[in-house]
Motif scaffolding. Sequence first.
Motif, PDB file in Angstrom:
ATOM      1  N   LEU B  73      67.454 -46.743 -44.247  1.00 35.45           N
ATOM      2  CA  LEU B  73      66.618 -45.566 -44.018  1.00 35.45           C
ATOM      3  C   LEU B  73      66.284 -44.919 -45.356  1.00 35.45           C
ATOM      4  CD1 LEU B  73      68.106 -43.853 -40.841  1.00 35.45           C
ATOM      5  CD2 LEU B  73      65.964 -45.088 -41.078  1.00 35.45           C
ATOM      6  N   PHE B 106      73.611 -39.580 -35.534  1.00 38.96           N
ATOM      7  CA  PHE B 106      73.192 -38.572 -36.498  1.00 38.96           C
ATOM      8  C   PHE B 106      73.908 -37.247 -36.275  1.00 38.96           C
ATOM      9  CE2 PHE B 106      69.544 -40.865 -38.221  1.00 38.96           C
ATOM     10  CZ  PHE B 106      69.304 -41.803 -37.234  1.00 38.96           C
ATOM     11  N   GLU B 110      69.631 -36.030 -32.665  1.00 39.17           N
ATOM     12  CA  GLU B 110      68.304 -36.657 -32.654  1.00 39.17           C
ATOM     13  C   GLU B 110      68.032 -37.436 -31.371  1.00 39.17           C
ATOM     14  OE1 GLU B 110      66.097 -35.719 -34.453  1.00 39.17           O
ATOM     15  OE2 GLU B 110      67.044 -34.980 -36.276  1.00 39.17           O
ATOM     16  N   LEU B 111      68.399 -36.855 -30.251  1.00 37.00           N
ATOM     17  CA  LEU B 111      67.948 -37.444 -28.993  1.00 37.00           C
ATOM     18  C   LEU B 111      66.452 -37.186 -28.870  1.00 37.00           C
ATOM     19  CD1 LEU B 111      70.724 -36.527 -26.411  1.00 37.00           C
ATOM     20  CD2 LEU B 111      70.367 -38.665 -27.643  1.00 37.00           C
ATOM     21  N   PHE B 112      65.773 -38.012 -28.096  1.00 39.26           N
ATOM     22  CA  PHE B 112      64.337 -37.861 -27.931  1.00 39.26           C
ATOM     23  C   PHE B 112      64.083 -36.874 -26.792  1.00 39.26           C
ATOM     24  CE2 PHE B 112      64.200 -40.941 -31.008  1.00 39.26           C
ATOM     25  CZ  PHE B 112      64.675 -42.182 -30.625  1.00 39.26           C
ATOM     26  N   HIS B 114      61.621 -35.696 -25.173  1.00 44.22           N
ATOM     27  CA  HIS B 114      60.643 -35.896 -24.115  1.00 44.22           C
ATOM     28  C   HIS B 114      61.095 -36.961 -23.113  1.00 44.22           C
ATOM     29  CE1 HIS B 114      59.984 -38.873 -27.201  1.00 44.22           C
ATOM     30  NE2 HIS B 114      59.110 -39.534 -26.494  1.00 44.22           N
ATOM     31  N   ILE B 123      65.633 -46.967 -24.027  1.00 48.24           N
ATOM     32  CA  ILE B 123      64.408 -47.242 -24.793  1.00 48.24           C
ATOM     33  C   ILE B 123      64.627 -48.264 -25.895  1.00 48.24           C
ATOM     34  CG2 ILE B 123      64.595 -45.368 -26.482  1.00 48.24           C
ATOM     35  CD1 ILE B 123      61.487 -45.060 -25.963  1.00 48.24           C
ATOM     36  N   ARG B 172      73.451 -44.280 -26.710  1.00 37.35           N
ATOM     37  CA  ARG B 172      72.158 -44.840 -27.106  1.00 37.35           C
ATOM     38  C   ARG B 172      72.334 -45.908 -28.176  1.00 37.35           C
ATOM     39  NH1 ARG B 172      67.728 -40.988 -29.871  1.00 37.35           N
ATOM     40  NH2 ARG B 172      69.430 -40.762 -31.358  1.00 37.35           N
TER      41      ARG B 172
ATOM     42  N   ARG C 116      60.261 -33.379 -36.352  1.00 39.76           N
ATOM     43  CA  ARG C 116      61.280 -33.531 -37.391  1.00 39.76           C
ATOM     44  C   ARG C 116      61.413 -34.972 -37.856  1.00 39.76           C
ATOM     45  NH1 ARG C 116      65.587 -30.477 -34.716  1.00 39.76           N
ATOM     46  NH2 ARG C 116      66.453 -32.537 -34.349  1.00 39.76           N
ATOM     47  N   GLY C 118      63.957 -36.465 -38.597  1.00 39.84           N
ATOM     48  CA  GLY C 118      65.107 -37.097 -37.956  1.00 39.84           C
ATOM     49  C   GLY C 118      64.727 -37.926 -36.741  1.00 39.84           C
ATOM     50  N   GLN C 119      63.671 -37.497 -36.047  1.00 39.84           N
ATOM     51  CA  GLN C 119      63.234 -38.255 -34.880  1.00 39.84           C
ATOM     52  C   GLN C 119      62.735 -39.637 -35.305  1.00 39.84           C
ATOM     53  OE1 GLN C 119      62.858 -37.169 -31.261  1.00 39.84           O
ATOM     54  NE2 GLN C 119      64.656 -36.255 -32.191  1.00 39.84           N
ATOM     55  N   ASN C 121      63.632 -41.189 -38.011  1.00 38.33           N
ATOM     56  CA  ASN C 121      64.818 -41.929 -38.444  1.00 38.33           C
ATOM     57  C   ASN C 121      65.583 -42.496 -37.262  1.00 38.33           C
ATOM     58  OD1 ASN C 121      64.435 -41.648 -41.132  1.00 38.33           O
ATOM     59  ND2 ASN C 121      65.897 -40.003 -41.442  1.00 38.33           N
ATOM     60  N   ALA C 122      65.706 -41.690 -36.204  1.00 36.92           N
ATOM     61  CA  ALA C 122      66.454 -42.157 -35.039  1.00 36.92           C
ATOM     62  C   ALA C 122      65.770 -43.366 -34.421  1.00 36.92           C
ATOM     63  CB  ALA C 122      66.595 -41.035 -34.025  1.00 36.92           C
ATOM     64  N   GLY C 123      64.447 -43.335 -34.378  1.00 35.61           N
ATOM     65  CA  GLY C 123      63.724 -44.475 -33.831  1.00 35.61           C
ATOM     66  C   GLY C 123      63.887 -45.710 -34.703  1.00 35.61           C
ATOM     67  N   ILE C 137      57.945 -42.363 -29.718  1.00 38.20           N
ATOM     68  CA  ILE C 137      58.731 -41.179 -30.044  1.00 38.20           C
ATOM     69  C   ILE C 137      57.852 -40.037 -30.557  1.00 38.20           C
ATOM     70  CG2 ILE C 137      60.708 -40.329 -31.329  1.00 38.20           C
ATOM     71  CD1 ILE C 137      61.337 -42.649 -29.448  1.00 38.20           C
TER      72      ILE C 137
END
Lengths: 221, 275, 219
Positions: B73, B106, B110-112, B114, B123, B172, C116, C118-119, C121-123, C137
């Motif tokens: 990352l 994290f 950082e859950l999604f 929506h 997912i 997840r 954000r 972070g979203q 990054n999480a993906g 996402i």
Amino acid sequence: MSPDFSPVLEYWPFLLKALGVTLQLSGASVLCGMVIGLVVGIWRAYGGRVARWLIALYVDSVRAIPILVIIIWTYFALPLVIGVSIQPIGAGILALSFHLGAYAVEVVRAGLLSVRPGQLRAALALGMSRRQAIRVIVLPQALIRMLPPIGSLIVIAVKDSAIASVVAVPELMRQSQLLAGITYRPFEIFTTTMLLYFLILYPIARGTDRIYRKLAHLGAS
Amino acid sequence: MKQPREGTNVDGAPARVGDAQEPILVFERVRKNYGDLLALDNVTFKLNRGEVACLIGPSGSGKSTLLRCANALETIDGGRIIFEGIDVASSSTNVRKLRQRMGMVFQNFELFPHLTVLHNITIGSTVVLGMSMRDATIRAVELLRKVGLPEKASEHPAALSGGQQQRVAIARALAMEPDVMLFDEPTSALDPETIGEVLSVMKRLADEGMTMLVVTHEMDFAKRVADWVVVFDKGALIEEGPPSQIFDNPLVPRTRSFLSHLGWHGESIVEGDGR
Amino acid sequence: MTFDWSVIWSNYGLLLQGAGMTIVLAALTMLIAIPGGLLLAALRISRVAALRTVATGFVESFRATPLILQIYWAFYVLPATFGIGLSPFATALLALSMNVSSFNSETFRAGILSIRKGQTNAGLALGMSRLQTMRYIILPQATMRVLPALASTWVSLFKDTSLVSTIAVAELSFVSLKLRAETYRILEVLTAMAVLYWAMGYPQAKLVEWLHRRFRVVE
């Protein structure tokens, strides 16, 4: 047909005078609009249910009707109702202030509500009256937070002032139309006019952001 | 079943879990700059299969940065990171494939927002692994049960507490069936009451033999669950060893002073209940 | 001074036609301006500096000048200087679309940037590609955030259609003003015009308010 900007130079004073009228018109409507906004906005934030309902009606109705319609109605129809004729520029200021006021009310209300309720409580705990507390503690902080939205109000006021051209107020839009008709050079005239508006509006839009960033810490609670 | 936590090798050096095999993750003289700041300074250590390693150290010492470099990352400016024999930073590496084998949890969950809780877990399986929704759901339900939240499947993340959200985040990551789990300060953003529920899920994972690299401030957890502890300061690795060494007999003075600032005075704590 | 309100009832068909044209104009404009706004937003966050500059210049020009001037510019300059002869309706559509696209591009750009990091990054940490992360996402969340803003833009657009009456497009304002000129019933016709706009605009404004409440972003 190649561009020929000489008519612009020739009639430059004419355009500048018109620009002055635009600024007068916008300035007056922002001032009156803010007065309406402050008075009605404070009333709405701290007033009773009936006041809130009436004001909501005013705000939502004005925001549902195009400014063009309000200007035309003010100039042509209002005199018939009150029996007094109104000058174009007077009608322009009246209509624009009335319209802008509705937006200003929302700006003031949002600004007041964004100040933490704890601030009011702290002021009251010191022994201030409600009116004092609002005036000395809440309002100043709210005013700082209102700066960016007020910037948008100014931008709206200047843009809407151009619509006053339809009732022959001699502001920039109207006078450029006349000029384009006289000189048969719509491209040069209208492009110059666009540039003039841009030079006024772009800095205002950017400038309020910058001022807000400098003052934000004073309004943060 | 895991090998015993401590013993010694023939030469007297502490034996580590998984020493018999190739390490799963190797950091070799890893360097990273943020402008003038040296975020990572020649960091070298390895993580063995089946091992639970905790990275501890003051805030800003580079621990989280290192973790984010492990799954690419973030990029590194020098050195190598080898994951299961593959150079993570090499331009020819398919980073996405690597990330599928690493799970990351994290600090901010950082859950999604929506997606429902269930969807958050499925997912990855559906979009990345190409599983059918049915299979993904079966796996997700099982994982939700494992982290103790089977009834929350159709809720949205906003309806869950922080600790619950983090447990979903763990599920997840587990749904991808990773070979290693990377935890970036998983409990730092949680209320004290909910930290325990997340740590017990993590301990269960460790007991089942999952390879874990955990950046944490929870010294208690590190001492009781970690097989190996790595101490960071100002971007450099200053000491590493088993928990008994780091917490009871640190070799490096800075480790000692860091721990004492946290109220840790080198005594073994009494094994209590609670956390 | 007597007021004769029967003028309204005898001409309500005409007025409704005007109102219909208003709706059609607004709908067509938004149909063009949503993809238009997406395109401009994409150009504005592009990695190619030239594209960014052109797109930004375009957007800022339309946002910092009055719409009525843009309409006049299109109406008078296109035929006289560039030899492009469009019908009043087409001219109106052109000016309105470009204007609203510019505002939409700001809305979309802000919506995407507000998610954000972070979203993302999480993906990515799950092994998704950048495109997958965008699609599953980021964009769904951005859409929820831009919906209220788009709705507000729609309400403004609806009101702004009145400006094209100045170039003789037969929407509600033009039709009403023509009726006023023919019947000399100034107060009655103008008031009816205001009431019709209010009747159409008020419920829409309330809907937008509801949308803002429903999709309020809580971090």
